[in-house]
Each structure stands twice: as C-alpha cells, then as structure tokens.
Design a protein around this motif. Structure first.
Motif, PDB file in Angstrom:
ATOM      1  N   GLY A 911       0.691  -1.387  -0.070  1.00  0.00           N
ATOM      2  CA  GLY A 911      -0.289  -0.054   0.071  1.00  0.00           C
ATOM      3  C   GLY A 911       0.933   1.575   0.200  1.00  0.00           C
ATOM      4  N   SER A 943      -3.800  -2.571 -12.719  1.00  0.00           N
ATOM      5  CA  SER A 943      -3.914  -1.961 -11.368  1.00  0.00           C
ATOM      6  C   SER A 943      -3.248  -2.394 -10.538  1.00  0.00           C
ATOM      7  N   LYS A 945      -4.428  -2.615  -7.358  1.00  0.00           N
ATOM      8  CA  LYS A 945      -5.228  -2.539  -6.378  1.00  0.00           C
ATOM      9  C   LYS A 945      -5.195  -3.836  -6.099  1.00  0.00           C
ATOM     10  N   ARG A 948      -2.385  -5.211  -4.365  1.00  0.00           N
ATOM     11  CA  ARG A 948      -2.799  -6.139  -3.061  1.00  0.00           C
ATOM     12  C   ARG A 948      -2.223  -7.619  -2.303  1.00  0.00           C
TER      13      ARG A 948
END
Length: 959
Positions: A911, A943, A945, A948
């Motif tokens: 993050g 992306s 995201k 993660r």
C-alpha cells in the motif's frame, strides 16, 4: 603520468560537449603530436580558447602526458614570468621523484621558494642584471627540458609582462625537442612582441589556430545540449542574434534564463530572451573595454548604440557632428578592443548584448536626446520613410504624437506584407499612450483586432478591446468589428463560449458590412468550438454566411464560407465534404492565399481525425504544413505539431510521442485551445501506457477547463476517454456516470458521429453491471444519428455496441468493426477491437488466441503497457500462451520480474505510494512508476489495487 586534474583548465561551461570546434581540435592534436611545436590559439574574449585547451588536454593521446598550465593575470603591474613560475610550482611532486637537475636550474630557487628544496642550490648572484636575467631564462628552459616530454600551456598571454614576452622569444629560439608550447591570446590585443619571434623559431613558425564565432546551427546545438530539449527555429535565431555566436555569451544568457525558468519552458518563451537583462559577468567585460576608449570614441560609440546594431555613417555623422575621419578612427578603436567587428564592409556591434550594455551605460536624458537626433537624421534621408525605425526613436525620445503616427504607418506596412506579429507589436505600443484621442484609439484598436489573431498577441489585445467596448461610445460598424475581433481572440485564448457570444452580438452591428458579416457568420458555423449550439444552428449560420458573401461580391469571403461549410460537413461525417474539400484545394484563389490554405487544411485534418479518416488527415496535414512553411506562418506552428502528434497516436507511431505531447501541453503553449487538445492527447496516451493516476488527473483537468470555457471539443472526447479508463479500473459505475454526462453534450450538439464512442462506453458499463439490454434504445438512436455517415470510428463503435447487445451476432459484428478500423489505418483502435474479438472467441469456444496475440504485438510496438497488462491477463485466463518477445525486440526479463521490480512490487502491494517507495529505495519517482508499470504488465494486472493480493510464490527473476 599527468600531474592531476588541476592541470586541465576549467572552462566553467554548461555544455559537456565541445560544439563547432572539430577541425581546430584536430589541428591542435596534430601540432602537439609532433614536438618541438609552437601554437597560438587566437580569438576574442569568450570565444572558447580555454575550453579548446581543456578538450585537447582531455584527449586520449594526452591522458598520460605531462602538462604544465600557467595563467597570465590582468594586473596593472604584471609580475615578471608569473605564468611560467605558476606552472613550475605544479611540478613539485615530479621533481621530488626525478633524476638530478642541471645546476643552472638553481637560479630559479629564489623565485620558487615552494619547490626550492627540489632544485640545486642557487648560484652566486651576477653583477650584471641582464646577465642575471639571461641565466634565469636558461634555467627555465633547462627545467622545461628536464620535465619533457611536456606540453606547456600559458593562458591569456596578451596580459603578460614584458619579461614573459622576452622569455617566450628566448624559448622559441632554444626550445627543447620534446616540448610543445601552446599560448592563448586575444585577437583584439594587437601585435604582440612574441609573434615575430614565434614566426622565426628554429623549430618552424608557430601554428595559428584561429577561433571564430559559432554558426547559427552550432548555437542551436549548444543551446539544445544545455537545455536538453529541442528548440524552435525562432528561439534559436533570436539567441544567435542576441549573442553573436560567442560561446561564453551564449552560455551566460542560458545560465541567466535557467535561474528564472525550468529548462523545458525556455524554448517556448522568446519574450524572456528578448527582454533579457545583461549577465553581470558580460557587463563587466564590455564596460571595461568601453572605459579603455578615449572620450570622443566613447561619445561616437554611444551614438552608434542608439542608432542600431549597424550604424549608418551618414546618420552617425549627423547625430554626433563629427566628420568622417573622426568617426572612422573612433569605430576602428572600438573594433580594436572587441566592441565592434567588420562584416560586409560595415562595422557592427559584436553582439546585441554588447550594444545593450553600451546603450545602458548612458544617462536616460542623453539617450532621449540621441534618439531624437537620430529620428531627425532619418527623416532627412532620401528614399521611403523608415517608419518602423522612426517609431522606435520617437518613442524613446518621448515624442508621442510622432511616435503614434509612425507606429500606425509601420503596422500598416507590416500588415500589407503579412507580418501580423510586427503589426500587433506596434499597435500595442501605440495604444499604451494615455493621451490618445478617442477616434485614434478606436481606429488603432480595430487594426489591433485584425492583426492580433495571427500576431499571437491575444492576452495583450483582449483587455484593450474589452475596455473600449465598455467605455467608448462607438458607431455600430466600429462596435461590430471590435466585437468580431474580440470574439476571435477569446476563442483562440481558450474562451470558447465568451468568444462565440461576442461574435453573435456583433452580427446585427455588421449588417451593413457584408464582407465582415460573412466572415463572422462563417466562424459561428464551426461546430467544434462551443457547447449549447446544435449543429442545425451552425448550418443556419453557414447559409446566412453564404448569403452575406454573395452580397459582398468578395471572392475571398466566399472562399472562407466554403471552407467553413466543408468543415461543418466533415465533422458530421458527411461524404459531401470530401468533394467540397477537393474542389477548394484545386481552387487557384485559395492556393494564392497560403495562410488561408494552411488554416483550412489543418482544420480539415483535425476534423478528419475526429471521424477516423487517418489517411485523409495526413494528406491534409502535409498540404497545410507546406502552405505554412511557404510563408513562415508562425501562428499555426503549434497546431501543425499538435495535428502531427494526433495522427501519430491514431496510427500507432508512439515512439517519443508522450514527451512531445507533454511539451505541447505545457505552459509555453501559445494557444489555450491547442494546449487543451494537447493535454487531452496526453491523457489518452497515459490511459494506455500509464500511470493511470496521472491520466485521470489530466483528463479531469481538461474537462474542468473545457466546462468553464464552454468548449464542446475537447469536452466530449475527454469525458469519453475518462469513461473508458474508469472501465479498465473496474469502476463501471463511475464510467457510466461520466459517459452519461458526455452523452448530454452529444444530444445538445446533435452530432452523433462525435458521440458514438460515448455510447459504446455507456453500453460497456451497463453490460458490466448486467443491464446492457436497457441500452438498446440508445444504440438505435446512435444508428439513426449516423446513417450515411462516412466516419470509421463511429461506424466501428456502432458495430461493437450492437455486438454487446446481440451476443449471437457478436463475432461477425466485432470482426467487421476490426476490419473497418484496420482499413482506416487506426492502429491503436484496431488493437482494441482485436482484443475484444479475440476475447469473445476465447470465451465462446472459438480460437481467439491468434487474434489476441496479434493485439498484444500491436500494443507492444506502441508501448501501451496498461493494455499489455490487461491482454496478458486475458490470455492467461483463457489458456492462451503469451509469446516472448512480442515488442519486436527482447523484453527485459521476459514475463518474470527483475529483483528491483519485485522489490518495488512488494512495497506497492503493502500500500505504499510511489513517492514513499522512491524515498525508501533511493530512486526517482519516475523510475518507481516505470517499475510498477512493468510489474503490472508482466503479472497481467490492471491496477495497483490488484497488487494487494500479490503472492510471493509467483515466479520472480533474481537477475
């Protein structure tokens, strides 16, 4: 071995590369390679003598050679032999390791206490001073012989004392056989005593290496190397004029500019260069030379600085009251100290900055008086009145009436020759006079309105016209013309709605001027400039323009209206536009006006790109560029670059494109509207290449600016591009919302050719949300809106939208869309269509692998990293092997991550932002962005995201 880096003269240059001195360096290398040798490097101050020496001593041949460098100082009473003694001090280490010295070298010990311990004892002093000096000379030559093979460099010998000159003459007659001597000397120093001795040296006459100013291309290359960016021709030419091609002056100017602006902005700001204050170092040099002249020469040179770069002898005599002999003598003395030089039989100031320094050295009152005398002298001359020069001198003399009269005449002359920028400059200066009569102010403002559009004086002219319209009681014809001019300026300044409204308000006032009325209505017929005006309204304005042109009987107005008609039809995909454009391009009346032809072709080229006709756009672009080049039409230079970039984007020629469009959309942009189009293009590129965050920020900014300005283009395509980008980021709700807003603009404008991509984005967003069926009426509306349109982009979008709604027919529809785009040469859109078709076939038991691979290769050649990441994931999901390499070259580390990419990817998975990663790993943010983009592509992720959930077990490459 060399004796350390201190022996190489430091030039303090901003450039890492020696420019324009290849032949001189080659000659010096040849001289040094054949000792004993003597060389004189000659040239004016700042010409690069020391830089050339430094480059010589840094060559591979001399990398291990011994060298001594001494510097002559500009002192009122130079010290005897000081440059030679300074050079000898550098040899202490070598002397400590060397064999025994000739006893005579001890004569140098009293002069060199720093190295006396390495020299023999000093011999007893001689009673005869001349004999003592002779022994010192012999000692110095013996020490040079001892240190040979050696290169001895003495800098700025024009400042040396008489004793040093005498030693050099002695050295020329007794030069050691392994010694090369290089002297640097200024050409303006006159005849030095050593020249004759060097010419008669037993080893052969000294070779002269003369340095002259750099050529204009060399100055451009030097500036390009310092600024690390390309230069517009206008900036390079002004830089050369300002500096006279003297490298020191060029670099001092650039150094001063770099203190004010980022390097990338400087080439687009010739105004800053034109108004540049003189660098302090250069001012000191010129003022020192000026002070060395006698009073009459200074007086004549100051008058010359007022008159111009190349003062006319007749005018100079009349202004100063001196006779020809006095003037010739003064100019000769100024030339001898390097303030002037001769070219073509006339004396010129060495460069514009030298003239500026001399000019500014005078009191203001003295300058005003000389300007007035110069104006009177110019008026008394034979031939046409030099109105531009008269305006300049009367302005600086403070005679406003004479200045305004001549400034207006100069503007009229400039306009008659098509030089709008010069006309605008004179008119702006005249309008600065507070005491102008109202009628004169209005007359000048009307002329300014005509010239400022093409003269690139938008920001300066707009407030003047606005103030006049708000405060002056104007007759209707004047008011109408001013409003029309203001409207055009506002449109080009990025204020689409305000400009359109001003021109609409001008229509009634122009009723009795059909020629101007026709032109104003033709501008209102352009559909791509303003929101809230339906294409049917533009068509009505075009009809009205034709009627006004017919009433005027003006063929030029008729041509302008036909150009507007062709643009209106082209933007709607009407096939009739092609016939009309071809007719106009063959029309001799249009060909006779290169500016009009250039504008028309560039507008049509943009329209052709809007609807998807790439080849037609490129042909029109070439025609427009040729017409603009024919007359040096500066106004459209930026537009040519913009349309070229847009065509390259459509054709998939993306190498270096992102940097080009980034520069085009920068703060140096001359046109706000063109800057917005450039930023839209930049955002669209980043949507495909990444980073997505920057693409979103750019597109949101474009939308905000376009909404404020009321500009329908690029508002619709910017919203459409943002909607498509949000879809790739799995934000279907956001994509649908943005597309719906764009669709409202499409309906308001009534041009469904522009809205086809918007409809497709909305259909895709609804499909992701499971409600594609609700879009059927919208797709039908689109189909009705583009019936008969010759618009490949719109037709392909319609076919694709229908495929989403009818899965059983999707294969044929998607294949037809891909074929349509491929035949149009729209490489990037073809890749998108291929990806869609390949995915459909894979998901419906067809063989989509080869098509997906084809799309991947197309993305690869363009460097569309985000698209590559997406299609790689699709291929993995469908069991399609990913071929490597697919860029046409070897991709780094194949489909696995390098150790650095892995490190960056894992931190991103935690993050951390790019800036936080950059700080932790001591990398630049740009490097981190590159690693993240590469990692996403290789992992088949779209992306950050998705990082993660990154699995550490996923294969990585530790290479």
């Amino acid at each position: 071995m060399p004796w350390g880096p201190a022996r190489v003269p430091s030039s303090g240059s901003l450039s890492d590369v020696l420019i324009g001195r290849r032949s001189e360096l080659a000659l010096l290398r040849a001289i040094v390679a054949a000792p004993p040798s003597l060389a004189l490097i000659e040239g004016e101050a700042g010409i690069g003598k020391s830089r050339l020496v430094g480059e010589l001593l840094a060559t591979t041949e001399l990398a291990g050679a011994r060298r001594l460098v001494g510097q002559c100082e500009q002192l009122q009473e130079p010290l005897p032999l000081s440059p030679l003694l300074d050079a000898f001090r550098l040899a202490a280490g070598e002397l400590a390791r060397s064999r025994p010295l000739n006893p005579v070298t001890g004569a140098l010990a009293p002069l060199l206490p720093e190295i006396a311990g390495h020299l023999p004892p000093p011999p007893p002093p001689l009673p005869d001073q001349r004999a003592e000096r002779h022994r010192v000379f012999r000692a110095a030559v013996a020490l040079l012989d001892h240190l040979s093979p050696l290169v001895l460099v003495l800098e700025d010998v024009h400042w040396a004392d008489g004793g040093t000159h005498d030693f050099l003459a002695y050295l020329a007659a007794h030069q050691p056989r392994d010694l090369s001597v290089i002297l640097t000397v200024r050409t303006e120093a006159g005849r030095l005593p050593i020249r004759e001795a060097f010419a008669r040296a037993p080893s052969g006459p000294a070779r002269s290496v003369g340095l002259t100013p750099l050529s204009p291309p060399d100055v451009e290359e030097l500036a390009r190397g310092v600024l690390k960016t390309d230069l517009p021709g206008a900036f390079a030419a002004l830089l050369y004029e300002k500096t006279g091609g003297i490298p020191f002056v060029v670099e001092e100017v650039l150094r001063t500019l770099l203190e004010r602006l980022p390097a990338g902005e400087i080439p687009g700001r010739p105004d800053v260069l034109a108004g540049l204050a003189v660098p302090t170092v250069l001012r000191d040099v010129v003022l020192q030379r000026l002070s060395s002249l006698d009073a009459p020469a200074r007086e004549i040179l100051c008058a010359a600085a007022v008159i111009g770069m190349t003062p006319d002898d007749r005018v100079l005599a009349e202004v100063t009251g001196r006779d020809a002999a006095e003037i010739a003598g003064a100019l000769g003395r100024a030339q001898a100290v390097g303030l002037l030089h001769e070219e073509g039989g006339h004396c010129h100031f060495r460069h514009a900055l030298a003239r500026q320094i001399v000019y500014e050295s005078m009191a203001v009152s003295g300058r005003r008086w000389l300007h007035l005398k110069t104006a009177r002298a110019l008026e008394s001359g034979a031939g046409p009145r030099p109105v531009a020069r008269l305006a300049h001198h009367y302005r600086h003399a403070g005679h406003t009436t004479e200045f305004v009269d001549n400034a207006e005449a100069a503007a009229d002359t400039a306009l008659s020759h098509g030089n709008d920028a010069t006309a605008a400059r004179f008119l702006l200066q005249a309008l600065e006079i507070d005491e102008l009569p109202g009628e004169t102010r209005v007359r000048l403002a009307v002329k300014l309105g005509r010239s400022a559009v093409d003269g690139l004086a938008h920001a300066e002219a707009v407030p003047i016209l606005e103030r006049l319209l708000a405060t002056e009681p104007l007759p209707s014809d004047r008011r109408g013309e001013l409003r029309f001019a203001l409207g055009r300026l506002l449109r080009q300044h990025g204020e689409a709605r305000a400009g359109h409204l001003q021109i609409e308000q001008a229509i009634d006032d122009l009723a009795d001027q059909p020629a101007l009325l026709g032109r104003a209505l033709a501008v209102l017929a352009a559909p791509e400039t303003v929101v809230d005006r339906h294409v049917s309204e533009h068509a009505i304005r075009c009809d009205q323009a034709e009627e006004a042109a017919r009433r005027s009987g003006d063929h030029d107005v008729a041509i302008a209206v036909r150009i507007a008609r062709a643009s209106l039809l082209l933007e709607q995909g009407d096939p009739e536009s092609e016939r009309l454009i071809d007719e106009l391009l063959r029309d001799d009346r249009l060909r006779a006006v290169p500016r009009e032809r250039a504008r028309a072709c560039l507008n049509w080229a943009q329209g052709a790109l809007h609807v998807g006709h790439l080849r037609r756009a490129e042909a029109l672009l070439a025609e427009g560029r040729e017409a603009a080049d024919q007359v040096g039409y500066l106004r459209v230079v930026e537009v040519v670059e913009l349309v070229t970039a847009a065509a390259d984007r459509a054709a998939g020629r993306w190498e270096g494109l992102e940097e080009r469009v980034r520069r085009l959309g920068g703060t140096a942009s001359m046109f706000a509207a063109a800057s917005q189009d450039s930023r839209l293009l930049h955002g669209a590129l980043l949507a495909a290449t990444g980073p997505a965050e920057e693409a979103i920020a750019i597109l949101v900014n474009v939308i905000a600016v376009a909404e404020r300005a009321g500009a329908v283009w690029p508002l619709i395509p910017a919203r459409t591009t943002l909607s498509r980008l949000l879809l790739t980021l799995d934000d279907a709700a956001g994509a649908a919302e943005v597309a719906t807003t764009a669709l409202a603009h499409v309906r308001s404008k009534g041009n469904w050719v522009w809205g086809a991509e918007t409809v497709l984005c909305l259909v895709d967003a609804l499909d992701v949300r499971g409600s594609a069926g609700t879009a059927a009426p919208l797709v039908a509306e689109l189909a009705a809106g583009i019936v008969g349109a010759d618009a490949p982009l719109a037709q392909a979008a319609l076919l694709t939208a229908r495929a989403v709604l009818a899965p059983e027919e999707a294969d044929g529809l998607l294949d037809a869309a891909r074929t349509t785009l491929g035949e149009a040469g729209l490489r990037y859109d073809e890749a998108l269509a291929s990806e869609r078709l390949g995915r459909h076939r894979c998901e419906h038991a067809g063989d989509g692998g080869p098509i997906l691979e084809s799309a991947l290769r197309m993305y690869g050649t363009m460097g569309a990293d985000r698209d590559i990441a997406r299609i790689c994931r699709i291929m993995r999901q469908n069991g399609v092997p990913i071929p490597y390499p697919w860029r046409g070259g070897r991709p780094s580390h194949g489909q696995t991550l390098s150790s650095r990419e892995r490190e960056v990817a894992l931190l991103a998975a935690e993050g951390k932002t790019n800036q936080e990663i950059a700080t932790e790993l001591f990398l630049s943010r740009r490097t981190v962005e590159s690693h993240v983009s590469s990692a996403l592509r290789k992992l088949g992720l779209l992306s950050r995201k998705e990082l993660r959930g990154l699995e550490v077990e996923r294969p990585f490459d530790d290479g």
